[in-house]
Scaffold this motif. Structure first.
Motif, PDB file in Angstrom:
ATOM      1  N   CYS A  84     -43.687-108.152  49.543  1.00 33.76           N
ATOM      2  CA  CYS A  84     -42.408-107.924  48.849  1.00 33.76           C
ATOM      3  C   CYS A  84     -42.628-107.709  47.354  1.00 33.76           C
ATOM      4  O   CYS A  84     -42.051-106.805  46.744  1.00 33.76           O
ATOM      5  CB  CYS A  84     -41.470-109.113  49.074  1.00 33.76           C
ATOM      6  SG  CYS A  84     -40.856-109.288  50.760  1.00 33.76           S
ATOM      7  N   LYS A 107     -39.857-105.627  45.461  1.00 33.01           N
ATOM      8  CA  LYS A 107     -38.675-106.314  45.993  1.00 33.01           C
ATOM      9  C   LYS A 107     -38.809-107.808  45.695  1.00 33.01           C
ATOM     10  O   LYS A 107     -39.075-108.633  46.570  1.00 33.01           O
ATOM     11  CB  LYS A 107     -38.538-106.034  47.488  1.00 33.01           C
ATOM     12  CG  LYS A 107     -38.361-104.539  47.776  1.00 33.01           C
ATOM     13  CD  LYS A 107     -38.184-104.254  49.253  1.00 33.01           C
ATOM     14  CE  LYS A 107     -37.991-102.763  49.486  1.00 33.01           C
ATOM     15  NZ  LYS A 107     -37.794-102.420  50.905  1.00 33.01           N
ATOM     16  N   THR A 120     -36.631-110.081  44.685  1.00 35.71           N
ATOM     17  CA  THR A 120     -35.629-111.008  45.219  1.00 35.71           C
ATOM     18  C   THR A 120     -35.993-111.424  46.649  1.00 35.71           C
ATOM     19  O   THR A 120     -35.944-112.617  46.999  1.00 35.71           O
ATOM     20  CB  THR A 120     -34.232-110.362  45.206  1.00 35.71           C
ATOM     21  OG1 THR A 120     -33.913-109.974  43.861  1.00 35.71           O
ATOM     22  CG2 THR A 120     -33.184-111.346  45.703  1.00 35.71           C
ATOM     23  N   GLN A 121     -36.385-110.453  47.471  1.00 33.49           N
ATOM     24  CA  GLN A 121     -36.774-110.771  48.847  1.00 33.49           C
ATOM     25  C   GLN A 121     -38.025-111.644  48.872  1.00 33.49           C
ATOM     26  O   GLN A 121     -38.137-112.576  49.669  1.00 33.49           O
ATOM     27  CB  GLN A 121     -37.021-109.478  49.622  1.00 33.49           C
ATOM     28  CG  GLN A 121     -35.769-108.651  49.837  1.00 33.49           C
ATOM     29  CD  GLN A 121     -36.053-107.377  50.615  1.00 33.49           C
ATOM     30  OE1 GLN A 121     -37.158-107.171  51.103  1.00 33.49           O
ATOM     31  NE2 GLN A 121     -35.055-106.510  50.731  1.00 33.49           N
ATOM     32  N   LEU A 137     -38.987-113.767  46.590  1.00 31.48           N
ATOM     33  CA  LEU A 137     -38.633-115.122  46.174  1.00 31.48           C
ATOM     34  C   LEU A 137     -37.900-115.866  47.285  1.00 31.48           C
ATOM     35  O   LEU A 137     -38.054-117.083  47.440  1.00 31.48           O
ATOM     36  CB  LEU A 137     -37.766-115.071  44.908  1.00 31.48           C
ATOM     37  CG  LEU A 137     -38.487-114.565  43.652  1.00 31.48           C
ATOM     38  CD1 LEU A 137     -37.488-114.358  42.520  1.00 31.48           C
ATOM     39  CD2 LEU A 137     -39.579-115.532  43.225  1.00 31.48           C
ATOM     40  N   GLU A 138     -37.106-115.130  48.080  1.00 29.26           N
ATOM     41  CA  GLU A 138     -36.429-115.761  49.225  1.00 29.26           C
ATOM     42  C   GLU A 138     -37.447-116.249  50.251  1.00 29.26           C
ATOM     43  O   GLU A 138     -37.299-117.342  50.821  1.00 29.26           O
ATOM     44  CB  GLU A 138     -35.468-114.758  49.868  1.00 29.26           C
ATOM     45  CG  GLU A 138     -34.222-114.468  49.029  1.00 29.26           C
ATOM     46  CD  GLU A 138     -33.363-113.375  49.642  1.00 29.26           C
ATOM     47  OE1 GLU A 138     -33.788-112.806  50.686  1.00 29.26           O
ATOM     48  OE2 GLU A 138     -32.291-113.081  49.091  1.00 29.26           O
ATOM     49  N   SER A 191     -39.071-119.336  48.859  1.00 30.51           N
ATOM     50  CA  SER A 191     -38.162-120.475  48.965  1.00 30.51           C
ATOM     51  C   SER A 191     -38.110-121.005  50.396  1.00 30.51           C
ATOM     52  O   SER A 191     -38.114-122.219  50.634  1.00 30.51           O
ATOM     53  CB  SER A 191     -36.765-120.055  48.504  1.00 30.51           C
ATOM     54  OG  SER A 191     -35.847-121.115  48.658  1.00 30.51           O
ATOM     55  N   LEU A 250     -41.039-114.016  38.497  1.00 33.41           N
ATOM     56  CA  LEU A 250     -39.883-114.606  37.817  1.00 33.41           C
ATOM     57  C   LEU A 250     -39.846-114.209  36.338  1.00 33.41           C
ATOM     58  O   LEU A 250     -38.773-113.954  35.779  1.00 33.41           O
ATOM     59  CB  LEU A 250     -39.931-116.136  37.955  1.00 33.41           C
ATOM     60  CG  LEU A 250     -39.638-116.684  39.358  1.00 33.41           C
ATOM     61  CD1 LEU A 250     -39.986-118.161  39.430  1.00 33.41           C
ATOM     62  CD2 LEU A 250     -38.180-116.463  39.735  1.00 33.41           C
ATOM     63  N   LEU A 270     -38.547-110.769  36.005  1.00 31.44           N
ATOM     64  CA  LEU A 270     -37.099-110.734  36.222  1.00 31.44           C
ATOM     65  C   LEU A 270     -36.329-111.412  35.100  1.00 31.44           C
ATOM     66  O   LEU A 270     -35.089-111.388  35.092  1.00 31.44           O
ATOM     67  CB  LEU A 270     -36.757-111.417  37.553  1.00 31.44           C
ATOM     68  CG  LEU A 270     -37.212-110.690  38.827  1.00 31.44           C
ATOM     69  CD1 LEU A 270     -36.981-111.561  40.044  1.00 31.44           C
ATOM     70  CD2 LEU A 270     -36.491-109.357  38.974  1.00 31.44           C
ATOM     71  N   ARG A 299     -36.245-114.616  34.564  1.00 34.68           N
ATOM     72  CA  ARG A 299     -35.751-115.924  35.021  1.00 34.68           C
ATOM     73  C   ARG A 299     -36.751-116.995  34.577  1.00 34.68           C
ATOM     74  O   ARG A 299     -37.476-117.586  35.358  1.00 34.68           O
ATOM     75  CB  ARG A 299     -35.562-115.896  36.531  1.00 34.68           C
ATOM     76  CG  ARG A 299     -34.476-114.922  36.958  1.00 34.68           C
ATOM     77  CD  ARG A 299     -34.563-114.457  38.409  1.00 34.68           C
ATOM     78  NE  ARG A 299     -34.391-115.521  39.375  1.00 34.68           N
ATOM     79  CZ  ARG A 299     -34.284-115.324  40.683  1.00 34.68           C
ATOM     80  NH1 ARG A 299     -34.296-114.078  41.161  1.00 34.68           N
ATOM     81  NH2 ARG A 299     -34.160-116.335  41.513  1.00 34.68           N
ATOM     82  N   GLU A 304     -36.649-120.756  35.948  1.00 33.33           N
ATOM     83  CA  GLU A 304     -37.256-120.925  37.268  1.00 33.33           C
ATOM     84  C   GLU A 304     -38.778-120.785  37.193  1.00 33.33           C
ATOM     85  O   GLU A 304     -39.503-121.441  37.937  1.00 33.33           O
ATOM     86  CB  GLU A 304     -36.680-119.890  38.222  1.00 33.33           C
ATOM     87  CG  GLU A 304     -35.196-120.084  38.523  1.00 33.33           C
ATOM     88  CD  GLU A 304     -34.637-118.956  39.356  1.00 33.33           C
ATOM     89  OE1 GLU A 304     -35.015-118.863  40.533  1.00 33.33           O
ATOM     90  OE2 GLU A 304     -33.829-118.173  38.825  1.00 33.33           O
TER      91      GLU A 304
END
Length: 458
Positions: A227, A232, A234-235, A237-238, A241, A262, A265, A267, A270
């Motif tokens: 990812c 990608k 966001t995917q 990081l999901e 998680s 992160l 992005l 962030r 985080e």
């Protein structure tokens, strides 16, 4: 019975010495055993062959065959399997095939392990078609394939860049009632991810969940990295998680990958939390981890903490590399501290960190942004190695101060020498020449760009 027991003891002693890579002692024990009346058997010589393949070489291992024949002991399937595996280790596909042919000629019937090893050799040596021929011969000889055989095929196809063929094979096997293992799913997911087939990889991941197997850390890490490589974040990081919520422990590389994502992005909160988790897990930090943390602090403008980490590196057994200093130089340049960045670059050269191309590019860009184009040109001329970003940084800097003629001459020289110039730099110079009404120069530059694009002589 006494001789059998003593031969077994002889084999145990030789096997123990071979595992400890003391082949000289193992040979001495063999000589002493024969002198004492304990005759070696096929297991004795197979143990030596395996050890020689692992620690010395295939030629030395093969020479033991002569000793076996002199002792009146016939090689068996284990003997040739070890030799074929040894040839595979040293990437000798022709030698593996020769051993396979010799095996058939001596009347030794290959088993499943023989074919699996030979297929693995063909795949790792870059001959996937030959590997599949070995599989077909295995079927023709009525040697029953096992899950290991199919995993070898799927893994070999994936590693040779044929992940789609591996997926087709997997689907065909499913229709035949093939019951895949977790390692099969992981192998296929990894191959699809490396082939940028993220959608197919995620579909296999969902099927894995429906199969009754529980995805492990390898599964999650593989998909997560894919990812991130595909942009990608966001995917990715999901997935990370989900892995952590299931109680899996991530490795240092995964943490560093997530921290970098992160930071990209924006962030930062985080990213700091993830960094604290990595440090609290007691993971041993390598230079790549330090570079990731230094990059995080540099991006946030916390260069004092970045320099503190650099000090930790120097006080530890690790050694900073070119990326460590390049990140710090780039951080100082972004803050406008050009003098400090220049000092850091000099310190980098003194320590002999090797090529400083990235750091020099950052410094040229920083000098141009503060308007000190003359210093940027001086640094540019002193560089032995340059890349497209070097030229782009200088060209943008020259355009910024209105030196379009100089920028045009540098770009034409680059194009004539076959050096790639980024499109953004080309557009900036052309737009500047037109804006200043240097139509003739703009036309000349546009012609050079056109000739370079179609590889025409100047």
């Amino acid at each position: 019975m006494a001789i059998r027991l003593s031969t077994r003891l002889l084999n145990v002693c030789i096997a123990s010495l071979c595992k400890a890579s003391r082949l000289d002692k193992a040979e001495a024990v063999l000589v002493d055993g024969i002198r004492m009346g304990s005759l070696p058997d096929v297991v004795t010589y197979n143990t030596l062959i395996f050890a020689y393949c692992r620690y010395v070489g295939i030629d030395e291992a093969y020479s033991i065959l002569y000793r076996m024949r002199e002792a009146g002991i016939k090689p068996d399937v284990v003997t040739y399997n070890s030799l074929i595996a040894g040839a595979t280790k040293y990437c000798l596909p022709s030698r593996s095939l020769d051993l396979f042919e010799e095996m058939l000629q001596t009347g030794v019937s290959p088993d499943e392990l023989t074919y699996n090893t030979l297929m693995h050799c063909m795949f790792t040596s870059g001959y996937p078609d030959d590997a599949y021929k070995v599989f077909q011969e295995m079927i023709e000889k009525n040697v029953r394939p096992s899950i290991i055989t199919y995993n070898t095929l799927i893994n070999g196809l994936c590693k040779s860049g044929n992940a789609i063929n591996a997926l087709r094979l997997f689907r065909n096997l499913q229709r035949l009632g093939f019951s895949a293992e977790l390692v099969t799913y992981n192998t296929l997911i990894n191959g699809l991810c490396k082939s940028r087939r993220l959608g197919a990889a995620r579909k296999i991941l969902r099927e894995l969940g429906d199969s009754g197997y529980v995805p492990d850390a390898i599964t999650y890490t593989t998909v997560m990295k894919c990812c991130f490589r595909s942009g990608k974040f966001t995917q990715g990081l999901e997935v990370f998680s989900g892995m952590m919520s299931r109680g899996y422990t991530s490795d240092v590389f995964s943490y560093c990958t997530v921290i970098s994502a992160l930071v990209k992005l924006g962030r930062m909160g985080e990213a700091y939390t993830c960094a604290q988790q990595m440090l609290s897990n007691g993971s041993g930090l390598d230079i790549a981890c330090y570079n990731t943390l230094i990059y995080m602090y540099s991006t946030e403008g916390k260069l004092d903490k970045a320099l503190q980490l650099l000090k930790e590196i120097e006080e530890s057994s690790l050694e900073s590399d070119v990326y460590t200093h390049s990140i710090i130089v780039n951080g100082f340049c972004k803050m406008g501290c050009i003098d400090v960045a220049h000092q850091q670059l000099h310190a980098m050269e003194v320590k002999g960190c090797g090529s400083n191309l990235v750091a020099c590019n950052s410094l040229i860009d920083g000098l141009c942004k503060v308007g000190d184009v003359d210093s940027a040109i001086k640094l540019f001329n002193s560089m032995d190695l340059k890349d497209p970003f070097t030229y782009a940084s200088l060209l943008h800097g020259l355009c910024k101060v209105g030196k379009f003629h100089m920028a045009s001459k540098i770009m034409i020289t680059c194009l004539r020498e076959g050096i790639n110039v980024l499109s953004s730099a080309q557009r900036a110079v052309l737009a500047g020449l037109r804006r200043m009404r240097f139509g003739k120069d703009a036309k000349k530059l546009r012609t050079s760009i056109w000739k370079a694009r179609y590889h025409m002589p100047p």
